[in-house]
Design an enzyme around this catalytic site. Structure first.
Site, PDB file in Angstrom:
ATOM      1  N   CYS A  57       9.270 -17.427  26.157  1.00 25.37           N
ATOM      2  CA  CYS A  57       7.826 -17.690  26.184  1.00 25.37           C
ATOM      3  C   CYS A  57       7.090 -16.755  27.141  1.00 25.37           C
ATOM      4  CB  CYS A  57       7.600 -19.143  26.570  1.00 25.37           C
ATOM      5  SG  CYS A  57       5.882 -19.562  26.787  1.00 25.37           S
ATOM      6  N   CYS A  62       5.165 -16.313  23.735  1.00 23.36           N
ATOM      7  CA  CYS A  62       3.801 -16.865  23.759  1.00 23.36           C
ATOM      8  C   CYS A  62       2.831 -16.095  24.661  1.00 23.36           C
ATOM      9  CB  CYS A  62       3.816 -18.312  24.259  1.00 23.36           C
ATOM     10  SG  CYS A  62       5.316 -19.228  23.899  1.00 23.36           S
ATOM     11  N   GLU A 209       1.355 -12.436  13.596  1.00 25.33           N
ATOM     12  CA  GLU A 209       0.635 -12.356  14.875  1.00 25.33           C
ATOM     13  C   GLU A 209       0.698 -10.940  15.445  1.00 25.33           C
ATOM     14  OE1 GLU A 209       1.104 -16.898  16.647  1.00 25.33           O
ATOM     15  OE2 GLU A 209       2.550 -15.400  17.274  1.00 25.33           O
ATOM     16  N   ARG A 231       6.038 -19.084   5.545  1.00 23.77           N
ATOM     17  CA  ARG A 231       6.829 -20.159   4.910  1.00 23.77           C
ATOM     18  C   ARG A 231       6.848 -21.394   5.828  1.00 23.77           C
ATOM     19  NH1 ARG A 231      10.296 -20.165   0.983  1.00 23.77           N
ATOM     20  NH2 ARG A 231      10.492 -17.899   0.872  1.00 23.77           N
ATOM     21  N   HIS A 489     -22.217 -30.341  19.142  1.00 26.41           N
ATOM     22  CA  HIS A 489     -22.920 -29.314  18.385  1.00 26.41           C
ATOM     23  C   HIS A 489     -23.428 -28.239  19.329  1.00 26.41           C
ATOM     24  CE1 HIS A 489     -24.979 -27.803  14.888  1.00 26.41           C
ATOM     25  NE2 HIS A 489     -26.129 -27.795  15.522  1.00 26.41           N
ATOM     26  N   GLU A 494     -16.432 -29.580  15.531  1.00 25.01           N
ATOM     27  CA  GLU A 494     -17.227 -30.690  14.997  1.00 25.01           C
ATOM     28  C   GLU A 494     -17.079 -30.824  13.482  1.00 25.01           C
ATOM     29  OE1 GLU A 494     -21.555 -30.431  15.145  1.00 25.01           O
ATOM     30  OE2 GLU A 494     -21.463 -28.249  15.177  1.00 25.01           O
TER      31      GLU A 494
HETATM   32  P1  FAD Z   1      14.202 -19.570  25.745  1.00 28.27           P
HETATM   33  O1  FAD Z   1      12.854 -19.601  26.317  1.00 28.27           O
HETATM   34  O2  FAD Z   1      14.484 -18.525  24.725  1.00 28.27           O
HETATM   35  O3  FAD Z   1      15.210 -19.405  26.985  1.00 28.27           O
HETATM   36  C1  FAD Z   1      16.587 -19.266  26.842  1.00 28.27           C
HETATM   37  C2  FAD Z   1      17.112 -18.478  28.030  1.00 28.27           C
HETATM   38  O4  FAD Z   1      18.526 -18.611  28.119  1.00 28.27           O
HETATM   39  C3  FAD Z   1      16.838 -16.990  27.911  1.00 28.27           C
HETATM   40  O5  FAD Z   1      16.335 -16.483  29.113  1.00 28.27           O
HETATM   41  C4  FAD Z   1      18.222 -16.409  27.607  1.00 28.27           C
HETATM   42  O6  FAD Z   1      18.350 -15.068  28.019  1.00 28.27           O
HETATM   43  C5  FAD Z   1      19.093 -17.350  28.406  1.00 28.27           C
HETATM   44  N1  FAD Z   1      20.510 -17.385  27.997  1.00 28.27           N
HETATM   45  C6  FAD Z   1      21.014 -17.348  26.743  1.00 28.27           C
HETATM   46  N2  FAD Z   1      22.344 -17.476  26.780  1.00 28.27           N
HETATM   47  C7  FAD Z   1      22.704 -17.596  28.099  1.00 28.27           C
HETATM   48  C8  FAD Z   1      23.946 -17.785  28.776  1.00 28.27           C
HETATM   49  N3  FAD Z   1      25.080 -17.901  28.099  1.00 28.27           N
HETATM   50  N4  FAD Z   1      23.941 -17.852  30.124  1.00 28.27           N
HETATM   51  C9  FAD Z   1      22.785 -17.765  30.826  1.00 28.27           C
HETATM   52  N5  FAD Z   1      21.575 -17.597  30.219  1.00 28.27           N
HETATM   53  C10 FAD Z   1      21.539 -17.532  28.874  1.00 28.27           C
HETATM   54  N6  FAD Z   1       5.953 -21.075  21.230  1.00 28.27           N
HETATM   55  C11 FAD Z   1       4.783 -21.699  21.453  1.00 28.27           C
HETATM   56  O7  FAD Z   1       4.782 -22.892  21.773  1.00 28.27           O
HETATM   57  N7  FAD Z   1       3.588 -21.043  21.332  1.00 28.27           N
HETATM   58  C12 FAD Z   1       3.530 -19.731  21.004  1.00 28.27           C
HETATM   59  O8  FAD Z   1       2.441 -19.159  20.903  1.00 28.27           O
HETATM   60  C13 FAD Z   1       4.744 -19.035  20.794  1.00 28.27           C
HETATM   61  N8  FAD Z   1       4.739 -17.723  20.520  1.00 28.27           N
HETATM   62  C14 FAD Z   1       5.911 -17.054  20.384  1.00 28.27           C
HETATM   63  C15 FAD Z   1       5.867 -15.702  20.140  1.00 28.27           C
HETATM   64  C16 FAD Z   1       7.033 -14.979  19.967  1.00 28.27           C
HETATM   65  C17 FAD Z   1       6.968 -13.494  19.722  1.00 28.27           C
HETATM   66  C18 FAD Z   1       8.284 -15.651  20.052  1.00 28.27           C
HETATM   67  C19 FAD Z   1       9.557 -14.890  19.873  1.00 28.27           C
HETATM   68  C20 FAD Z   1       8.341 -17.009  20.310  1.00 28.27           C
HETATM   69  C21 FAD Z   1       7.153 -17.726  20.475  1.00 28.27           C
HETATM   70  N9  FAD Z   1       7.156 -19.095  20.730  1.00 28.27           N
HETATM   71  C22 FAD Z   1       5.965 -19.755  20.910  1.00 28.27           C
HETATM   72  C23 FAD Z   1       8.412 -19.868  20.790  1.00 28.27           C
HETATM   73  C24 FAD Z   1       8.833 -20.145  22.230  1.00 28.27           C
HETATM   74  O9  FAD Z   1       8.904 -18.925  22.942  1.00 28.27           O
HETATM   75  C25 FAD Z   1      10.185 -20.837  22.216  1.00 28.27           C
HETATM   76  O10 FAD Z   1      10.103 -21.990  21.430  1.00 28.27           O
HETATM   77  C26 FAD Z   1      10.628 -21.243  23.629  1.00 28.27           C
HETATM   78  O11 FAD Z   1      10.692 -20.128  24.481  1.00 28.27           O
HETATM   79  C27 FAD Z   1      12.007 -21.916  23.555  1.00 28.27           C
HETATM   80  O12 FAD Z   1      12.453 -22.226  24.851  1.00 28.27           O
HETATM   81  P2  FAD Z   1      14.014 -22.414  25.144  1.00 28.27           P
HETATM   82  O13 FAD Z   1      14.089 -22.946  26.528  1.00 28.27           O
HETATM   83  O14 FAD Z   1      14.662 -23.148  24.059  1.00 28.27           O
HETATM   84  O15 FAD Z   1      14.633 -20.939  25.087  1.00 28.27           O
HETATM   85  P1  NA7 Z   2      11.360 -16.994  10.721  1.00 33.17           P
HETATM   86  O1  NA7 Z   2      10.307 -17.993  10.988  1.00 33.17           O
HETATM   87  O2  NA7 Z   2      12.753 -17.443  10.527  1.00 33.17           O
HETATM   88  O3  NA7 Z   2      10.915 -16.163   9.432  1.00 33.17           O
HETATM   89  C1  NA7 Z   2      11.612 -15.062   8.970  1.00 33.17           C
HETATM   90  C2  NA7 Z   2      10.686 -14.195   8.127  1.00 33.17           C
HETATM   91  O4  NA7 Z   2      11.326 -12.952   7.838  1.00 33.17           O
HETATM   92  C3  NA7 Z   2      10.323 -14.809   6.807  1.00 33.17           C
HETATM   93  O5  NA7 Z   2       9.060 -14.339   6.427  1.00 33.17           O
HETATM   94  C4  NA7 Z   2      11.421 -14.228   5.890  1.00 33.17           C
HETATM   95  O6  NA7 Z   2      11.058 -14.149   4.565  1.00 33.17           O
HETATM   96  C5  NA7 Z   2      11.524 -12.839   6.442  1.00 33.17           C
HETATM   97  N1  NA7 Z   2      12.818 -12.210   6.216  1.00 33.17           N
HETATM   98  C6  NA7 Z   2      14.037 -12.715   6.507  1.00 33.17           C
HETATM   99  N2  NA7 Z   2      14.986 -11.809   6.213  1.00 33.17           N
HETATM  100  C7  NA7 Z   2      14.346 -10.729   5.725  1.00 33.17           C
HETATM  101  C8  NA7 Z   2      14.781  -9.459   5.268  1.00 33.17           C
HETATM  102  N3  NA7 Z   2      16.061  -9.121   5.269  1.00 33.17           N
HETATM  103  N4  NA7 Z   2      13.834  -8.584   4.846  1.00 33.17           N
HETATM  104  C9  NA7 Z   2      12.521  -8.922   4.855  1.00 33.17           C
HETATM  105  N5  NA7 Z   2      12.048 -10.101   5.292  1.00 33.17           N
HETATM  106  C10 NA7 Z   2      12.961 -10.983   5.716  1.00 33.17           C
HETATM  107  O7  NA7 Z   2      11.431 -15.861  11.835  1.00 33.17           O
HETATM  108  P2  NA7 Z   2      10.583 -15.335  13.087  1.00 33.17           P
HETATM  109  O8  NA7 Z   2      11.078 -13.983  13.436  1.00 33.17           O
HETATM  110  O9  NA7 Z   2       9.129 -15.441  12.900  1.00 33.17           O
HETATM  111  O10 NA7 Z   2      10.994 -16.295  14.213  1.00 33.17           O
HETATM  112  C11 NA7 Z   2      10.393 -17.533  14.292  1.00 33.17           C
HETATM  113  C12 NA7 Z   2      10.892 -18.136  15.565  1.00 33.17           C
HETATM  114  O11 NA7 Z   2      10.274 -17.443  16.656  1.00 33.17           O
HETATM  115  C13 NA7 Z   2      10.520 -19.550  15.744  1.00 33.17           C
HETATM  116  O12 NA7 Z   2      11.523 -20.319  15.244  1.00 33.17           O
HETATM  117  C14 NA7 Z   2      10.285 -19.656  17.259  1.00 33.17           C
HETATM  118  O13 NA7 Z   2      11.471 -19.866  17.944  1.00 33.17           O
HETATM  119  C15 NA7 Z   2       9.831 -18.329  17.636  1.00 33.17           C
HETATM  120  P3  NA7 Z   2      11.465 -15.289   3.467  1.00 33.17           P
HETATM  121  O14 NA7 Z   2      10.367 -16.299   3.550  1.00 33.17           O
HETATM  122  O15 NA7 Z   2      12.814 -15.837   3.903  1.00 33.17           O
HETATM  123  O16 NA7 Z   2      11.519 -14.549   2.200  1.00 33.17           O
END
Ligand code: FAD
Ligand code: NA7
Length: 516
Positions: A57, A62, A209, A231, A489, A494
């Protein structure tokens, strides 16, 4: 809860992963007087990028995403500023004098992240959580091997464990050159050069995004969609977001294609982006296309970090995709718990991971009995036109109740702030924002019998608008309750207090007037 165990351990609780969930659980358990250790280790991306404590995050999710989204919105505001009287000192529209500097944005975003990394470390220290920047792997059900960056190795034992290791982005295994030349969102927010002409592969919220803010910053952006956009979200709203991005932001969509090969035409040097040649294939015709981009970013899904942490040794069961099935965050091994993105079938969002972590610690160490409620979790997609929602999509409601037994109320609208000289404005046309409320249907049309099922909002500040919608959903409020609310408003939110038009009525749902 786990059975009584009188063995002596190094810790009461070891949390593996210091992201949103792990931090929250560790701090809460320590505040309840437990001896807690939290491990956090970031495996570098194929580009060699890594980051500090705090997880996805704050470092690569995020927070940098929202800041970059905001940067792109600022550009849009400056474009419109002219109609509100703002101009340069010599009378020119500000937009004619505008240029975005990627490296400035990256520097400030990264400074903000480093500040958060620092305060997390400080907070862990003051709250008596032992933080180790090391990778943990189970070697016995109550014992971890922990390995530091310098390969130094130690062992720790604990009574309880929480797995909070999150997910990492995946690369396709059928695209030559993908790992070598392409990036993922893990690299984007610290990209050392301006991304230039960009291809985003994937059509999930992360893909749209990133594509959205890059376009807003002025880059030429294409999105490769294998099947459908967003999806899992409401189809109508998802297509609405896509159409807005395509028609008003001029993001290009490459439909029904998958990547085949990426080659480097010119390598990155002197802070300039590389030039890459992408070959992709149309899924139906099989026809192949080639185009050149400076950046190719895969956002094709994320994989839970559960395959390399000795869960087999500990006896923790995983599903076929590596997610952990739990009952109230407890795995099949009673003293091992899991929270956050590694969970099977739960919303993968930061506040969900935090809530689950805090409540789990309270149940383990403070006699509480409140479980995390994973139903009616609101979310927002921060695309150029934002989309926030909570509860059922129209498709889910039809599946569950039947098309005849639901009602869909809706309204297109225009925010007041968008109304000045709208005919001159490239990006913010009239009636492009949209609100929809799904309810059960009362056969006699009595709104007191129509239970609210879902809220959907496409427009500015969607997260702020949608935040409180779980409340009426959880309270099982009715359409009559919603109608009884008086709006503020002039705001966008609203709109939910005045939604008389049902889809079934076939009446025109575009907004005509504004104040009555
Ligand atoms: P994480 O935050 O992923 O933390 C896991 C940590 O564990 C990491 O630091 C990893 O390196 C560490 N780790 C892994 N394995 C080990 C190990 N064996 N030993 C020690 N450390 C380890 N959520 C929202 O609510 N709002 C948003 O706008 C949003 N935007 C996002 C945008 C992007 C591009 C992405 C990728 C995600 C976004 N998310 C958003 C999702 C959100 O970031 C995740 O749901 C959240 O961070 C999950 O928290 P977590 O604690 O499960 O894991
Ligand atoms: P998602 O939500 O798992 O979505 C994957 C997307 O990528 C989806 O649109 C898929 O299309 C597409 N996809 C998957 N494989 C391929 C290949 N090989 N080629 C083209 N497009 C593909 O993944 P995100 O990366 O957005 O991660 C979401 C997580 O990030 C969420 O769970 C939070 O933890 C933060 P499809 O609909 O399967 O055809």
């Amino acid at each position: 809860m786990a059975p009584i165990d009188n063995t002596e351990y190094d810790y009461d609780l070891v949390v593996i992963g210091g992201g949103s969930g792990g931090l929250a659980a560790s701090k809460e358990a320590a505040s309840l007087g437990k001896k807690v250790c939290m491990l956090d280790f970031v495996t570098p991306t194929p580009r060699g990028i890594s980051w500090g404590v705090g997880g996805t995050c704050v470092n690569v999710g995020c927070i940098p995403k929202k800041l970059m989204h905001h940067a792109s919105l600022i550009g849009g505001e400056i474009e419109d500023a002219h109609f509100f009287g703002w101009q340069s000192k010599n009378g020119e529209p500000l937009k004619d004098n505008l240029k975005h500097d990627w490296s400035t944005l990256v520097t400030y975003v990264q400074n903000n992240i480093k500040g958060s990394n620092f305060s997390y470390r400080a907070l862990l220290a003051t709250q008596q959580v032992k933080y180790l920047n090391a990778y943990g792997t189970f070697v016995e059900p109550n014992k971890l091997r922990i390995v530091y960056k310098n390969s130094k190795e130690e062992f720790v034992t604990s009574r309880h464990f929480i797995i909070a290791t999150g997910e990492r982005p995946v690369y396709p295994n059928d695209c030559e050159g993908a790992e070598q030349y392409a990036i993922t969102s893990d690299d984007l927010f610290s990209l050392p050069y301006s991304p230039g002409r960009t291809l985003v592969v994937g059509a999930s919220y992360v893909a749209l995004e990133c594509a959205g803010f890059l376009r807003g910053l002025g880059y030429d952006v294409s999105v490769m969609v294998r099947s459908i956009v967003l999806r899992g979200f409401d189809r109508q709203c998802s297509e609405h977001v896509r159409n807005y991005m395509e028609n008003y932001e001029h993001v290009k969509f490459i439909d029904r294609c998958v990547m085949k090969k990426i080659e480097e035409v010119r390598e990155s040097k002197n802070g300039e982006a590389p030039l890459l040649r992408a070959t992709y294939r149309h899924l139906e015709s099989g026809e192949e296309f080639t185009d050149e981009f400076n950046t190719v970013m895969f956002a094709i899904g994320r994989k839970p970090c559960t395959d390399n942490i000795g869960l087999d040794v500990a006896g923790v069961e995983l599903d076929s995709k590596g997610y952990i099935p739990v009952v109230n965050e407890q795995t099949n091994v009673p003293h091992i718990y899991a929270i956050g993105d590694v969970l099977q079938g739960k919303p993968q969002l930061t506040p969900v991971a935090i809530e689950a972590g805090v409540l789990l610690a309270r149940r383990l160490y403070n006699d509480h009995n409140v479980n995390c409620d994973y139903i009616n979790v609101p979310t927002t997609v921060f695309t150029p036109i934002e989309y926030g929602c909570c509860g059922y999509t129209e498709e889910e409601a039809i599946d569950k109740f039947g098309a005849d037994d639901i009602e869909v109320y809706h309204q297109y609208f225009t925010p007041t702030e968008w109304k000045l000289n709208y005919y001159d404005r490239p990006r913010k046309p009239m009636n492009v924002c949209y609100a929809k409320v799904i309810t059960t249907r009362s056969k006699d049309g009595d709104p007191r019998k129509e239970t609210l099922l879902g809220f959907h909002f496409v427009g500015p500040n969607a997260g702020e608008v949608i935040q409180f919608t779980p409340f009426p959903l959880k309270m099982k409020a009715t359409k009559a309750d919603l109608d009884a609310l008086i709006g503020i408003h002039p705001t966008c939110a609203e709109i939910f207090t005045m939604l008389p038009i049902s889809k079934r009525s076939g009446k025109e749902a575009t907004q005509q007037g504004c104040c009555g």
